[in-house]
Design a protein around this motif. Sequence first.
Motif, PDB file in Angstrom:
ATOM      1  N   LYS A   1       0.808  -1.229   0.000  1.00 18.21           N
ATOM      2  CA  LYS A   1       0.000   0.000   0.000  1.00 18.21           C
ATOM      3  C   LYS A   1       0.837   1.272   0.000  1.00 18.21           C
ATOM      4  N   ASN A   2       2.028   1.216   0.612  1.00 17.64           N
ATOM      5  CA  ASN A   2       2.820   2.445   0.708  1.00 17.64           C
ATOM      6  C   ASN A   2       3.865   2.579  -0.413  1.00 17.64           C
ATOM      7  N   LEU A   3       3.809   1.685  -1.405  1.00 12.16           N
ATOM      8  CA  LEU A   3       4.787   1.764  -2.505  1.00 12.16           C
ATOM      9  C   LEU A   3       4.371   2.835  -3.499  1.00 12.16           C
ATOM     10  N   ASP A   4       5.354   3.494  -4.139  1.00 12.99           N
ATOM     11  CA  ASP A   4       4.973   4.391  -5.225  1.00 12.99           C
ATOM     12  C   ASP A   4       4.781   3.544  -6.489  1.00 12.99           C
ATOM     13  N   GLN A   5       4.320   4.197  -7.572  1.00 11.27           N
ATOM     14  CA  GLN A   5       3.923   3.417  -8.757  1.00 11.27           C
ATOM     15  C   GLN A   5       5.077   2.615  -9.360  1.00 11.27           C
ATOM     16  N   GLU A   6       6.272   3.255  -9.417  1.00 15.43           N
ATOM     17  CA  GLU A   6       7.436   2.593 -10.012  1.00 15.43           C
ATOM     18  C   GLU A   6       7.836   1.372  -9.174  1.00 15.43           C
ATOM     19  N   GLN A   7       7.814   1.544  -7.850  1.00 17.11           N
ATOM     20  CA  GLN A   7       8.164   0.411  -6.966  1.00 17.11           C
ATOM     21  C   GLN A   7       7.163  -0.729  -7.157  1.00 17.11           C
ATOM     22  N   LEU A   8       5.872  -0.372  -7.266  1.00 14.61           N
ATOM     23  CA  LEU A   8       4.847  -1.407  -7.433  1.00 14.61           C
ATOM     24  C   LEU A   8       5.035  -2.141  -8.766  1.00 14.61           C
ATOM     25  N   PHE A   9       5.372  -1.410  -9.841  1.00 13.03           N
ATOM     26  CA  PHE A   9       5.620  -2.055 -11.147  1.00 13.03           C
ATOM     27  C   PHE A   9       6.762  -3.057 -11.029  1.00 13.03           C
ATOM     28  N   GLN A  10       7.832  -2.644 -10.321  1.00 13.73           N
ATOM     29  CA  GLN A  10       9.001  -3.529 -10.186  1.00 13.73           C
ATOM     30  C   GLN A  10       8.630  -4.796  -9.405  1.00 13.73           C
ATOM     31  N   VAL A  11       7.816  -4.613  -8.365  1.00 15.47           N
ATOM     32  CA  VAL A  11       7.383  -5.770  -7.567  1.00 15.47           C
ATOM     33  C   VAL A  11       6.543  -6.704  -8.446  1.00 15.47           C
ATOM     34  N   LEU A  12       5.573  -6.142  -9.172  1.00 18.60           N
ATOM     35  CA  LEU A  12       4.689  -6.984 -10.002  1.00 18.60           C
ATOM     36  C   LEU A  12       5.494  -7.700 -11.096  1.00 18.60           C
ATOM     37  N   ASP A  13       6.462  -6.999 -11.677  1.00 20.22           N
ATOM     38  CA  ASP A  13       7.322  -7.621 -12.707  1.00 20.22           C
ATOM     39  C   ASP A  13       8.068  -8.826 -12.152  1.00 20.22           C
ATOM     40  N   ALA A  14       8.500  -8.704 -10.891  1.00 19.19           N
ATOM     41  CA  ALA A  14       9.344  -9.755 -10.305  1.00 19.19           C
ATOM     42  C   ALA A  14       8.535 -10.958  -9.817  1.00 19.19           C
ATOM     43  N   MET A  15       7.225 -10.810  -9.720  1.00 19.75           N
ATOM     44  CA  MET A  15       6.441 -11.908  -9.120  1.00 19.75           C
ATOM     45  C   MET A  15       6.260 -13.058 -10.112  1.00 19.75           C
ATOM     46  N   PHE A  16       6.190 -14.262  -9.573  1.00 19.51           N
ATOM     47  CA  PHE A  16       6.031 -15.460 -10.419  1.00 19.51           C
ATOM     48  C   PHE A  16       4.897 -16.316  -9.876  1.00 19.51           C
ATOM     49  N   GLU A  17       4.265 -17.068 -10.799  1.00 16.14           N
ATOM     50  CA  GLU A  17       3.091 -17.846 -10.412  1.00 16.14           C
ATOM     51  C   GLU A  17       3.510 -19.194  -9.838  1.00 16.14           C
ATOM     52  N   LYS A  18       2.783 -19.644  -8.820  1.00 17.22           N
ATOM     53  CA  LYS A  18       3.067 -20.952  -8.224  1.00 17.22           C
ATOM     54  C   LYS A  18       1.736 -21.622  -7.895  1.00 17.22           C
ATOM     55  N   LYS A  19       1.526 -22.809  -8.494  1.00 15.79           N
ATOM     56  CA  LYS A  19       0.304 -23.579  -8.196  1.00 15.79           C
ATOM     57  C   LYS A  19       0.628 -24.578  -7.099  1.00 15.79           C
ATOM     58  N   VAL A  20      -0.309 -24.804  -6.192  1.00 18.60           N
ATOM     59  CA  VAL A  20      -0.047 -25.777  -5.130  1.00 18.60           C
ATOM     60  C   VAL A  20      -1.173 -26.797  -5.018  1.00 18.60           C
ATOM     61  N   LYS A  21      -0.798 -27.951  -4.486  1.00 21.92           N
ATOM     62  CA  LYS A  21      -1.751 -29.070  -4.333  1.00 21.92           C
ATOM     63  C   LYS A  21      -2.147 -29.179  -2.854  1.00 21.92           C
ATOM     64  N   PRO A  22      -3.330 -29.792  -2.591  1.00 20.68           N
ATOM     65  CA  PRO A  22      -3.723 -29.980  -1.190  1.00 20.68           C
ATOM     66  C   PRO A  22      -2.640 -30.722  -0.416  1.00 20.68           C
ATOM     67  N   GLN A  23      -2.424 -30.308   0.804  1.00 22.91           N
ATOM     68  CA  GLN A  23      -1.422 -30.863   1.748  1.00 22.91           C
ATOM     69  C   GLN A  23       0.015 -30.445   1.427  1.00 22.91           C
ATOM     70  N   GLU A  24       0.193 -29.655   0.376  1.00 20.09           N
ATOM     71  CA  GLU A  24       1.553 -29.195   0.066  1.00 20.09           C
ATOM     72  C   GLU A  24       2.005 -28.155   1.110  1.00 20.09           C
ATOM     73  N   HIS A  25       3.246 -28.291   1.588  1.00 22.91           N
ATOM     74  CA  HIS A  25       3.807 -27.292   2.497  1.00 22.91           C
ATOM     75  C   HIS A  25       4.438 -26.189   1.657  1.00 22.91           C
ATOM     76  N   VAL A  26       3.871 -25.007   1.718  1.00 18.47           N
ATOM     77  CA  VAL A  26       4.456 -23.895   0.949  1.00 18.47           C
ATOM     78  C   VAL A  26       5.682 -23.388   1.702  1.00 18.47           C
ATOM     79  N   ILE A  27       5.561 -23.367   3.042  1.00 11.06           N
ATOM     80  CA  ILE A  27       6.648 -22.924   3.908  1.00 11.06           C
ATOM     81  C   ILE A  27       6.766 -23.926   5.051  1.00 11.06           C
TER      82      ILE A  27
END
Length: 341
Positions: free
Chosen positions: A80-106
């Motif tokens: 919420k406190n990021l400026d637009q450029e910071q938010l673009f950089q964050v969104l660019d860096a994000m990657f998709e991850k699908k998970v299955k039931p009982q999978e430990h993400v962390i």
Amino acid sequence: MCVNSDSQEVHPELEIKFKYLLYLTAAPVVNRYNRRVSVSAEPFNPDEEEEGTEKRVVHPKTDEQRCRLQEACKDILLFKNLDQEQLFQVLDAMFEKKVKPQEHVIDQGDDGDNFYVIEQGRYDIVVAKDNVSCCVGHYDDRGSFGELALMYNTPRAATIVATTEGALWGLDRGTFRRIILKNNAKKRKTYESFIESVPLLKFLEASERMKIVDVIGEKVYQDGECILSQGNRADCFYIVESGEVRILMKSKTMTGKANQEVEITRYGRGQYFGELALVTNKPRAASAYAVGEVKCLVMDVQTFERLLWTCMDIMKRDITHYEEQLVAIFGSSMDLKDSGN
Ligand code: CMP
Ligand code: CMP
């Protein structure tokens, strides 16, 4: 429900006490893999950041993926406190991850690699202490997790298990620290003295108040805008930073129909609202509207439960006060603590 290492169920009352104890004794756990030596909550110094984190990470996405990502991230408080450029950089860096039931993400005790935003799915938060594992909460189709190990260079403080099929968006440690933590250093400067002045938080240690500042987000509302609605599911807690908030409630007639909304109170700078539904696990008891422009600091329910347990007594005392207030206004009593189930 808590389960010990032999998988015996623990009484629900013990589960609540366990949750409280976990909060009080939330000492860093031992890192199973010993990959990162530091386990203390080290303060962030933006000028001494790890080497190599200045590199910009980009995971190309289709338009459809970007739309889904933006939707999943629109209410993430850490963004919420990021400026637009910071938010673009964050969104660019994000990657998709699908998970299955009982999978430990962390897994609790591991090093922190990524921060995760939930697009879909249900996830249990499990904390183990003294050979007892306890489900202390869950995420349901929204929210984010995995920020603590990245913020404080500590091992993972909980295990996150998918209980359904799920879709997540990950953000790598380097980008998280480069952008989100740099921004947090600014946030600390902006909100430190305000958070110190909030009466509810004055009994917390200074370091605990700092942890609150690190994870809250600021939201701005325009005059007349509804901040939360009576009857809705609750997932956030609010502290008024500036402006005024009106609390309105509809009572029920004898036939069960809702009456017109009646104003029951107003809140100004330093006061809080939206705690009741989180404490009682019920829908919102009233609605809140902005009077003029209003700025609120907002905390998600998981953070509320993790960091504000020691303020619970004060909040529970408020419930009695609310009930008296409602008798004075509506002439009849309402049991706000009753789960209604
Ligand atoms: P992290 O320690 O990086 O990994 C586990 C995550 O679980 C943690 O960050 C928080 O985002 C999340 N979490 C939610 N509730 C709790 C809790 N009560 N105790 C610890 N971690 C929690
Ligand atoms: P919550 O039920 O989560 O959302 C509506 C909020 O209005 C509630 O939490 C309280 O913070 C606030 N409130 C103020 N006065 C009252 C009252 N008399 N009864 C119930 N809620 C009240």
